[in-house]
Write a protein that holds these residues in place. Sequence first.
Motif, PDB file in Angstrom:
ATOM      1  N   ALA A   1     -14.729 -24.172 -37.593  1.00 48.37           N
ATOM      2  CA  ALA A   1     -15.610 -25.340 -37.762  1.00 48.37           C
ATOM      3  C   ALA A   1     -17.029 -24.900 -38.121  1.00 48.37           C
ATOM      4  N   CYS A   2     -17.179 -24.323 -39.306  1.00 46.19           N
ATOM      5  CA  CYS A   2     -18.466 -23.730 -39.669  1.00 46.19           C
ATOM      6  C   CYS A   2     -19.555 -24.786 -39.882  1.00 46.19           C
ATOM      7  N   HIS A   3     -19.172 -26.013 -40.266  1.00 47.05           N
ATOM      8  CA  HIS A   3     -20.183 -27.073 -40.478  1.00 47.05           C
ATOM      9  C   HIS A   3     -20.251 -28.016 -39.289  1.00 47.05           C
TER      10      HIS A   3
ATOM     11  N   SER B   1      -8.709 -18.087 -44.968  1.00 48.19           N
ATOM     12  CA  SER B   1      -8.198 -19.319 -44.344  1.00 48.19           C
ATOM     13  C   SER B   1      -9.285 -19.812 -43.390  1.00 48.19           C
ATOM     14  N   LYS B   2      -8.941 -20.263 -42.197  1.00 51.77           N
ATOM     15  CA  LYS B   2      -9.873 -20.691 -41.157  1.00 51.77           C
ATOM     16  C   LYS B   2     -11.001 -21.575 -41.704  1.00 51.77           C
ATOM     17  N   ALA B   3     -12.176 -21.013 -42.044  1.00 49.08           N
ATOM     18  CA  ALA B   3     -13.308 -21.844 -42.469  1.00 49.08           C
ATOM     19  C   ALA B   3     -13.167 -22.337 -43.911  1.00 49.08           C
ATOM     20  N   LEU B   4     -12.055 -21.990 -44.572  1.00 47.72           N
ATOM     21  CA  LEU B   4     -11.861 -22.436 -45.964  1.00 47.72           C
ATOM     22  C   LEU B   4     -11.990 -23.953 -46.087  1.00 47.72           C
TER      23      LEU B   4
ATOM     24  N   GLY C   1     -13.506 -25.807 -43.825  1.00 48.89           N
ATOM     25  CA  GLY C   1     -14.508 -26.217 -42.837  1.00 48.89           C
ATOM     26  C   GLY C   1     -13.855 -26.563 -41.509  1.00 48.89           C
ATOM     27  N   GLY C   2     -12.676 -26.021 -41.275  1.00 48.68           N
ATOM     28  CA  GLY C   2     -12.014 -26.229 -39.986  1.00 48.68           C
ATOM     29  C   GLY C   2     -11.352 -27.578 -39.846  1.00 48.68           C
ATOM     30  N   THR C   3     -11.004 -28.219 -40.971  1.00 52.68           N
ATOM     31  CA  THR C   3     -10.448 -29.574 -40.855  1.00 52.68           C
ATOM     32  C   THR C   3      -8.937 -29.635 -41.062  1.00 52.68           C
TER      33      THR C   3
ATOM     34  N   SER D   1     -15.988 -28.547 -48.420  1.00 51.56           N
ATOM     35  CA  SER D   1     -16.633 -27.507 -47.612  1.00 51.56           C
ATOM     36  C   SER D   1     -17.472 -26.575 -48.504  1.00 51.56           C
ATOM     37  N   LEU D   2     -16.925 -26.241 -49.683  1.00 52.05           N
ATOM     38  CA  LEU D   2     -17.695 -25.381 -50.601  1.00 52.05           C
ATOM     39  C   LEU D   2     -18.952 -26.104 -51.099  1.00 52.05           C
TER      40      LEU D   2
END
Length: 404
Positions: free
Chosen positions: A42-44, A254-257, A259-261, A305-306
Amino acid sequence: MATLCANENDAASACGQGDPRLSHRAGRGRELIDGIASWWTACHGYNHPHIRAAVERQLATMPHVMFGGLVHEQALTLARRLAGLLGAGNLDRVFFSESGWVAVEVALKMALQYWHNRGISGRDRIIAFKGGYHGDTSGAMAVSDPDSGLHGTLTGALPQQIIVDLPTDEARTAALETLLRQRSERIAAIIIEPLVQGAGGMRFHDPHVLQTLRTLADRYELLLIFDEIFTGFGRTGTMFAFEQTDVPDIVTLSKALTGGTLPLAATAARRKVFEAFWSDDPAKALMHGPTFMANALGCAAANASLDLFAREPRLAQVGKIEALLGTGLEPCRKLAGVKDVRVKGAIGVVELDRIENLNALRQRFIEQGVFVRPFGSIVYLTPPFTIAEEDLAKLTGAVARVLA
Ligand SMILES: Cc1ncc(COP(=O)(O)O)c(C=O)c1O
């Protein structure tokens, strides 16, 4: 609602839009500051309105379509954007799957078949490292450390790969080179988590270790795979860890790709790898087709996310978090039972001699109003990049207080 449970049947939800905190419902209405970002995804923060709107739009248009014989706009756009971001490394051929360890399986399969497609037989082993973790499927477990990867009981049943020490000093580098001199014609690739071995103990290594691996891979003509499922998307201070060192031939993300959604993963390769598969002969194709590969909702979330990475100062936020983790965790160094305190990017680690009762320790953090999830002998923080300064101070303060 995110189900991020601290214990029993507690349930968690995000407090607000793009909020890096979690509201923790345990019949107590408690709000917790999140120190883990849902296993580094969940980077954001949670429930970001930009990602949510993109997913809602895509849901109304088309949630999923098979990715065999058909493509869709979100996946094409995402592939182009990832190829652009990974362009410095020429990692511009992208394969989508639905979770981190599938991306690892794809990377391993690519490396093995690369040699086969080039008419070179016998290269059927992978070198991986002690302390490494790459996932819980058979192929991924086989390249993870059996002890820290927690699958020791299955070791005999898994493909036998070669797990060695990281070449962190001259003796270990010499040992690896000796192994390669003797056996390189049996080896397809080297796989490593660059800069940080995450789930195996949040251990850091210097960029020169990766440069050594690049040199050895070139000298003995092996493929080099960087598993950036944890480190990708800013966690170590640059968008990708490889930007701080040398470039791999294959990278997993993967993972934060998203944004953790939503679950989504990518395996990107350099053109030389791709070209070994580019043929009219079906036997040369990469035979891997997960039903939900390139899921359109996941791709829409990843594109959104990008967007956020492009227009909000995420890497500057990581730089600030790094400084605050450094000052906030430093007092732990003096505490009895503390072996090491280390920080890299938005990763802060306090390593202890041992933790007697993990569950009791986790509970102590909840009592302090924070969600922190120690494992093995370490307590670590990997907060969302959008965390407020005062919330981060509460996290580091809670770590110092609980450990004291
Ligand atoms: C470096 C690394 N590779 C692979 C994985 C597996 O990813 P997933 O759990 O998303 O399948 C993880 C998960 O923690 C990881 O940290």
